[in-house]
Design a protein around this motif. Structure first.
Motif, mmCIF file in Angstrom:
data_model
loop_
_atom_site.group_PDB
_atom_site.id
_atom_site.type_symbol
_atom_site.label_atom_id
_atom_site.label_comp_id
_atom_site.label_asym_id
_atom_site.label_seq_id
_atom_site.Cartn_x
_atom_site.Cartn_y
_atom_site.Cartn_z
ATOM 1 N N GLU A 165 24.894 -39.920 -35.346
ATOM 2 C CA GLU A 165 25.286 -41.145 -34.644
ATOM 3 C C GLU A 165 26.788 -41.353 -34.775
ATOM 4 O O GLU A 165 27.368 -41.171 -35.859
ATOM 5 N N GLU A 166 27.429 -41.707 -33.686
ATOM 6 C CA GLU A 166 28.877 -41.875 -33.703
ATOM 7 C C GLU A 166 29.292 -42.987 -34.655
ATOM 8 O O GLU A 166 28.634 -44.021 -34.770
ATOM 9 N N HIS A 167 30.398 -42.712 -35.372
ATOM 10 C CA HIS A 167 31.013 -43.661 -36.311
ATOM 11 C C HIS A 167 30.111 -43.925 -37.525
ATOM 12 O O HIS A 167 30.327 -44.895 -38.255
ATOM 13 N N SER A 168 29.134 -43.083 -37.757
ATOM 14 C CA SER A 168 28.263 -43.255 -38.919
ATOM 15 C C SER A 168 28.807 -42.447 -40.100
ATOM 16 O O SER A 168 29.675 -41.575 -39.937
ATOM 17 N N GLU A 169 28.291 -42.738 -41.319
ATOM 18 C CA GLU A 169 28.706 -41.983 -42.505
ATOM 19 C C GLU A 169 28.291 -40.517 -42.376
ATOM 20 O O GLU A 169 29.009 -39.618 -42.816
ATOM 21 N N ARG A 170 27.151 -40.283 -41.755
ATOM 22 C CA ARG A 170 26.668 -38.912 -41.551
ATOM 23 C C ARG A 170 27.629 -38.127 -40.653
ATOM 24 O O ARG A 170 27.910 -36.953 -40.910
ATOM 25 N N GLU A 171 28.155 -38.780 -39.627
ATOM 26 C CA GLU A 171 29.118 -38.117 -38.762
ATOM 27 C C GLU A 171 30.417 -37.849 -39.510
ATOM 28 O O GLU A 171 31.014 -36.775 -39.390
ATOM 29 N N THR A 172 30.864 -38.806 -40.325
ATOM 30 C CA THR A 172 32.092 -38.631 -41.100
ATOM 31 C C THR A 172 31.987 -37.443 -42.046
ATOM 32 O O THR A 172 32.904 -36.624 -42.143
ATOM 33 N N ASN A 173 30.854 -37.342 -42.740
ATOM 34 C CA ASN A 173 30.641 -36.217 -43.644
ATOM 35 C C ASN A 173 30.593 -34.890 -42.896
ATOM 36 O O ASN A 173 31.135 -33.877 -43.358
ATOM 37 N N ALA A 174 29.952 -34.899 -41.729
ATOM 38 C CA ALA A 174 29.846 -33.674 -40.941
ATOM 39 C C ALA A 174 31.209 -33.226 -40.440
ATOM 40 O O ALA A 174 31.526 -32.030 -40.441
ATOM 41 N N ILE A 175 32.027 -34.172 -39.993
ATOM 42 C CA ILE A 175 33.366 -33.842 -39.506
ATOM 43 C C ILE A 175 34.207 -33.236 -40.632
ATOM 44 O O ILE A 175 34.873 -32.214 -40.448
ATOM 45 N N LYS A 176 34.140 -33.852 -41.810
ATOM 46 C CA LYS A 176 34.923 -33.356 -42.941
ATOM 47 C C LYS A 176 34.476 -31.953 -43.347
ATOM 48 O O LYS A 176 35.301 -31.057 -43.570
ATOM 49 N N ALA A 177 33.163 -31.745 -43.435
ATOM 50 C CA ALA A 177 32.639 -30.429 -43.816
ATOM 51 C C ALA A 177 32.997 -29.381 -42.769
ATOM 52 O O ALA A 177 33.374 -28.242 -43.101
ATOM 53 N N HIS A 178 32.896 -29.767 -41.502
ATOM 54 C CA HIS A 178 33.207 -28.817 -40.431
ATOM 55 C C HIS A 178 34.670 -28.407 -40.467
ATOM 56 O O HIS A 178 35.004 -27.226 -40.283
ATOM 57 N N GLN A 179 35.562 -29.353 -40.702
ATOM 58 C CA GLN A 179 36.985 -29.041 -40.770
ATOM 59 C C GLN A 179 37.282 -28.056 -41.894
ATOM 60 O O GLN A 179 38.038 -27.099 -41.721
ATOM 61 N N GLN A 180 36.668 -28.275 -43.057
ATOM 62 C CA GLN A 180 36.929 -27.406 -44.204
ATOM 63 C C GLN A 180 36.367 -26.002 -43.988
ATOM 64 O O GLN A 180 37.024 -25.000 -44.296
#
Length: 400
Positions: A99-114
């Motif tokens: 879901e957009e702007h959710s904590e799950r999305e934030t974690n996924a974005i950070k993990a994907h970047q790394q």
């Protein structure tokens, strides 16, 4: 252990991206060194196999053991990094559904970047080493008659090499009735330089050279058998600081177009690039994995989606993969066209969302061999697999 503790808390796992992010930041850098040196691991292994009979017999016996499940030793060498690429695919698919702007999305974005950063550094390290080795090998085969051009440079790499027919040169007085209407030459196209050479045994005599930015091409219509598959190559400033034009004859329609696109990459393609985000741009989806055979080709896997840029009448296409922007040629038989405008639009939205997540990390995206497969098709399920496992097979994962 972190994942096991998460499962103990609840059998339905709420999220894994935070765990992936933590380990990627703290522990995964070791994979960069491992992958960069992997080519030397394999070379050393092959050398020992050739030189040591006892070692060769021992390895053959080990590979026949039931626990190995018929896999070769080199399959196990690739497994460590294969895990990283599969984690990246997992995180990317979580990101698609979060879901957009959710904590799950934030974690996924950070993990994907790394994970993306690790994959990029691995690819770039391997690419630099292989490019330097290739330049050293090429330079040993070149002979310059007049002005010598330094080949080895950290900012140079080979894009395409191949034999064509040189039909006329700047000083040619040959006619259509001449027995020497054309001569075989070999083109060495680097990212910033073109060499026209003539083979002489194991060596290549350099006939002319030009910086790539000073090249222009003109497609010529086929005019009979002798003038079929021909295009003009113009050097605005060659090695003698003169403007010259060569008539180049290739072996087929696709070969001609591939050389034209490689020599002058900024020319307009027949179709629109994926960067335009136009849903009505032609798209194709891979239905059969294909491994690149030439440097201007692209390796594609099942479910890869590509924007179509060029199409020839002898069975070749040039495409731009949505998830990483990598471009290249591939046989039309390994893809099928996506006819649904809604599916094409959805493919672009998914690719754009992942690209936004990556760009928010501040790093430019580099086309990598292990990336995200954004895309949907109708009628067949998606088959996600790591590009780094091309020679290993998905069954290798079961050995761990």
């Amino acid at each position: 252990m972190d994942l096991e503790h998460r499962i103990e808390e609840a059998i339905l796992i709420s999220d894994v991206c935070d765990i992936v992010s933590h380990h990627a930041e703290k522990h995964f850098k070791v994979f960069i060194t491992y992958v960069i040196n992997q080519v030397y691991q394999e070379k050393t292994y092959r050398r020992i196999l050739e030189e040591n009979q006892a070692f060769r017999e021992t390895m053959a016996a080990l590979e026949k053991h039931p626990c190995v499940r018929g896999l070769s030793f080199t399959s196990f060498l690739i497994l460590p990094f294969q895990r990283i690429t599969r984690l990246k695919l997992l995180v990317q698919n979580i990101l698609k559904t979060a879901e957009e702007h959710s904590e799950r999305e934030t974690n996924a974005i950070k993990a994907h970047q790394q994970l993306e950063q690790i994959v990029q550094e691995c690819n770039e390290g391997v690419r630099k080493m292989s490019r330097t080795e290739e330049l050293i090998s090429i330079e040993k085969t070149l002979e310059f008659k007049s002005k010598s051009v330094p080949i080895i440079s950290h900012s140079r790499w080979l894009l395409k090499k191949g034999e064509v027919q040189l039909m006329c040169g700047p000083k040619s007085t040959r006619t259509m009735r001449s027995r020497k209407l054309y001569q075989p030459v070999c083109l060495f196209l680097f990212n910033n330089l073109l060499l026209i050479t003539k083979r002489s045994g194991d060596k290549f005599q350099v006939l002319d050279s030009c910086t790539r930015a000073m090249l222009r091409t003109e497609d010529l219509e086929d005019q009979g058998q002798q003038l079929a598959f021909v295009f003009n190559l113009k050097m605005l400033e060659n090695q003698e600081d003169r403007t010259v034009t060569y008539m180049i004859k290739t072996s087929s329609t696709s070969d001609k177009l591939r050389w034209i696109c490689a020599l002058t990459p900024n020319r307009r393609t027949r179709f629109t690039s994926a960067g335009s985000q136009q849903s009505d741009s032609p798209q194709v989806q891979c239905i059969q994995s294909y491994t690149a055979q030439e440097s201007d080709e692209i390796s594609i896997e099942m479910a890869d989606v590509l924007n179509l840029l060029e199409r020839t009448n002898d069975g070749w296409m040039m495409g731009e993969r949505l998830h990483d922007g990598e471009k290249g040629w591939f046989p039309s038989r390994v893809v099928e066209e996506i006819h649904s405008k809604e599916v094409r639009a959805q493919n672009l939205r998914e690719a754009y969302r992942v690209q936004q997540a990556h760009d928010s990390g501040g790093g430019p995206q580099v086309g990598s061999k292990s990336g995200i497969r954004a895309g949907r098709r109708v009628g067949k399920g998606l088959d996600f697999s790591s590009r780094w496992s091309e020679s290993v097979g998905d069954s290798s994962e079961g050995t761990q």
